[in-house]
Design a protein around this motif. Sequence first.
Motif, PDB file in Angstrom:
ATOM      1  N   LEU A 198       0.819  -1.208   0.000  1.00 36.40           N
ATOM      2  CA  LEU A 198       0.000   0.000   0.000  1.00 36.40           C
ATOM      3  C   LEU A 198       0.855   1.261   0.000  1.00 36.40           C
ATOM      4  CD1 LEU A 198      -2.772  -1.030   2.554  1.00 36.40           C
ATOM      5  CD2 LEU A 198      -2.918  -1.006   0.049  1.00 36.40           C
ATOM      6  N   LEU A 199       2.009   1.200   0.642  1.00 43.25           N
ATOM      7  CA  LEU A 199       2.914   2.353   0.623  1.00 43.25           C
ATOM      8  C   LEU A 199       3.463   2.589  -0.780  1.00 43.25           C
ATOM      9  CD1 LEU A 199       4.865   1.785   3.972  1.00 43.25           C
ATOM     10  CD2 LEU A 199       3.155   3.552   3.498  1.00 43.25           C
ATOM     11  N   ARG A 200       3.625   1.506  -1.542  1.00 36.58           N
ATOM     12  CA  ARG A 200       4.094   1.638  -2.923  1.00 36.58           C
ATOM     13  C   ARG A 200       2.949   1.950  -3.881  1.00 36.58           C
ATOM     14  NH1 ARG A 200       6.484  -3.316  -1.467  1.00 36.58           N
ATOM     15  NH2 ARG A 200       5.082  -4.421  -2.904  1.00 36.58           N
ATOM     16  N   SER A 201       1.740   1.542  -3.518  1.00 37.31           N
ATOM     17  CA  SER A 201       0.576   1.708  -4.394  1.00 37.31           C
ATOM     18  C   SER A 201      -0.569   2.335  -3.604  1.00 37.31           C
ATOM     19  CB  SER A 201       0.146   0.347  -4.957  1.00 37.31           C
ATOM     20  OG  SER A 201       1.220  -0.305  -5.606  1.00 37.31           O
ATOM     21  N   PRO A 202      -0.447   3.605  -3.264  1.00 38.65           N
ATOM     22  CA  PRO A 202      -1.462   4.249  -2.407  1.00 38.65           C
ATOM     23  C   PRO A 202      -2.866   4.246  -3.002  1.00 38.65           C
ATOM     24  CG  PRO A 202       0.048   5.873  -3.355  1.00 38.65           C
ATOM     25  CD  PRO A 202       0.639   4.533  -3.633  1.00 38.65           C
ATOM     26  N   SER A 203      -2.988   4.081  -4.304  1.00 39.64           N
ATOM     27  CA  SER A 203      -4.320   4.061  -4.917  1.00 39.64           C
ATOM     28  C   SER A 203      -5.138   2.850  -4.472  1.00 39.64           C
ATOM     29  CB  SER A 203      -4.202   4.069  -6.443  1.00 39.64           C
ATOM     30  OG  SER A 203      -3.519   2.907  -6.903  1.00 39.64           O
ATOM     31  N   GLU A 204      -4.471   1.841  -3.912  1.00 45.05           N
ATOM     32  CA  GLU A 204      -5.161   0.635  -3.475  1.00 45.05           C
ATOM     33  C   GLU A 204      -5.652   0.726  -2.028  1.00 45.05           C
ATOM     34  OE1 GLU A 204      -5.962  -1.050  -5.803  1.00 45.05           O
ATOM     35  OE2 GLU A 204      -4.410  -2.296  -6.724  1.00 45.05           O
ATOM     36  N   LYS A 205      -5.361   1.847  -1.359  1.00 44.45           N
ATOM     37  CA  LYS A 205      -5.736   1.964   0.055  1.00 44.45           C
ATOM     38  C   LYS A 205      -7.246   1.898   0.262  1.00 44.45           C
ATOM     39  CE  LYS A 205      -1.681   4.587   1.489  1.00 44.45           C
ATOM     40  NZ  LYS A 205      -1.189   5.909   1.923  1.00 44.45           N
ATOM     41  N   LYS A 206      -8.006   2.413  -0.696  1.00 42.45           N
ATOM     42  CA  LYS A 206      -9.462   2.369  -0.562  1.00 42.45           C
ATOM     43  C   LYS A 206      -9.956   0.930  -0.489  1.00 42.45           C
ATOM     44  CE  LYS A 206     -13.772   3.940  -2.690  1.00 42.45           C
ATOM     45  NZ  LYS A 206     -14.387   4.669  -3.818  1.00 42.45           N
ATOM     46  N   LYS A 207      -9.361   0.065  -1.317  1.00 39.13           N
ATOM     47  CA  LYS A 207      -9.747  -1.349  -1.284  1.00 39.13           C
ATOM     48  C   LYS A 207      -9.372  -1.982   0.055  1.00 39.13           C
ATOM     49  CE  LYS A 207      -9.154  -2.001  -6.280  1.00 39.13           C
ATOM     50  NZ  LYS A 207      -8.371  -2.710  -7.325  1.00 39.13           N
ATOM     51  N   ALA A 208      -8.191  -1.643   0.561  1.00 33.90           N
ATOM     52  CA  ALA A 208      -7.767  -2.176   1.850  1.00 33.90           C
ATOM     53  C   ALA A 208      -8.693  -1.706   2.967  1.00 33.90           C
ATOM     54  CB  ALA A 208      -6.324  -1.766   2.141  1.00 33.90           C
ATOM     55  N   TYR A 209      -9.134  -0.458   2.861  1.00 37.28           N
ATOM     56  CA  TYR A 209     -10.076   0.069   3.850  1.00 37.28           C
ATOM     57  C   TYR A 209     -11.374  -0.734   3.823  1.00 37.28           C
ATOM     58  CZ  TYR A 209     -12.903   3.429   6.458  1.00 37.28           C
ATOM     59  OH  TYR A 209     -13.720   4.030   7.383  1.00 37.28           O
ATOM     60  N   GLU A 210     -11.822  -1.103   2.640  1.00 36.27           N
ATOM     61  CA  GLU A 210     -13.011  -1.940   2.511  1.00 36.27           C
ATOM     62  C   GLU A 210     -12.787  -3.300   3.173  1.00 36.27           C
ATOM     63  OE1 GLU A 210     -13.555  -2.077  -1.677  1.00 36.27           O
ATOM     64  OE2 GLU A 210     -14.369  -0.041  -1.823  1.00 36.27           O
ATOM     65  N   ASP A 211     -11.562  -3.844   3.027  1.00 35.13           N
ATOM     66  CA  ASP A 211     -11.241  -5.120   3.672  1.00 35.13           C
ATOM     67  C   ASP A 211     -11.369  -5.001   5.187  1.00 35.13           C
ATOM     68  OD1 ASP A 211     -10.646  -6.109   1.145  1.00 35.13           O
ATOM     69  OD2 ASP A 211      -8.494  -5.713   1.354  1.00 35.13           O
ATOM     70  N   PHE A 212     -10.883  -3.894   5.731  1.00 34.26           N
ATOM     71  CA  PHE A 212     -10.932  -3.712   7.180  1.00 34.26           C
ATOM     72  C   PHE A 212     -12.357  -3.452   7.667  1.00 34.26           C
ATOM     73  CE2 PHE A 212      -6.535  -4.120   7.126  1.00 34.26           C
ATOM     74  CZ  PHE A 212      -6.062  -4.192   8.430  1.00 34.26           C
ATOM     75  N   LEU A 213     -13.176  -2.850   6.847  1.00 36.79           N
ATOM     76  CA  LEU A 213     -14.588  -2.717   7.208  1.00 36.79           C
ATOM     77  C   LEU A 213     -15.259  -4.087   7.265  1.00 36.79           C
ATOM     78  CD1 LEU A 213     -15.702   0.445   5.186  1.00 36.79           C
ATOM     79  CD2 LEU A 213     -15.163   0.285   7.635  1.00 36.79           C
TER      80      LEU A 213
END
Length: 233
Positions: free
Chosen positions: A207-222
């Motif tokens: 995610l640090l290398r590909s910040p555009s994917e953070k939204k998807k990771a946030y969905e995972d944590f939800l």
Amino acid sequence: MATKKEILKEMGIDVWQEKTKTKTAKATNANHNEGCTIIEEAAPVNSQDFIDLKKQVLSCALCELHKTRTNVVFGVGCERAEIMFIGEAPGANEDLQGEPFVGRAGMLLNAMLQAINLKRADVYIANILKCRPPNNRDPSPQEVKLCTPYLQQQIAIIQPKILVAVGRIAAQFLLNTVEAMGRLRGKIYQYGPRNVPLVVTYHPAYLLRSPSEKKKAYEDFLLIKKMITALPG
């Protein structure tokens, strides 16, 4: 001195700044033991088993990685955690400090946990491999084969109610698949003889290398938060 929030902002991870707080699952009937949120109904951990396992791992010389490691990275967190995060292998910072998910990736993981009202001390964090592969290369099949029993014993002792595979390699190994991350995430799987619910999310370093994917990771944590809320008790 910069605050943690300011540091996270400089890292470009505003998405993980904590929103309005809501009650976490079990908030009304949780006990607290050395900063570890545990559940009254949780089975007691055999501490001696955990101590013995850690001693065994610290002295392990089953594969060649013991010759190049600085520290064994056994795991960290609550030994009665409901949630266990599993990565692939230690990196350079982890090897130096003997703790999984430290440095910038660790700070991001902490912020991700905070976004769903959890602390690092509330969960258990481990890797498939307990020693760093040179130059952070992918674990070899033989290394995974030799190290997997340690992870399986950790899971058996802790008995988490939710497993989170962090990153592609951990996800593919735990699910015994070669599917891409994009196809694996967003679903709930079953792991092991106890059919422990397992979900997949991106590795913080990715995610640090590909910040555009953070939204998807946030969905995972939800999704993880929803699973916590649905736990019985």
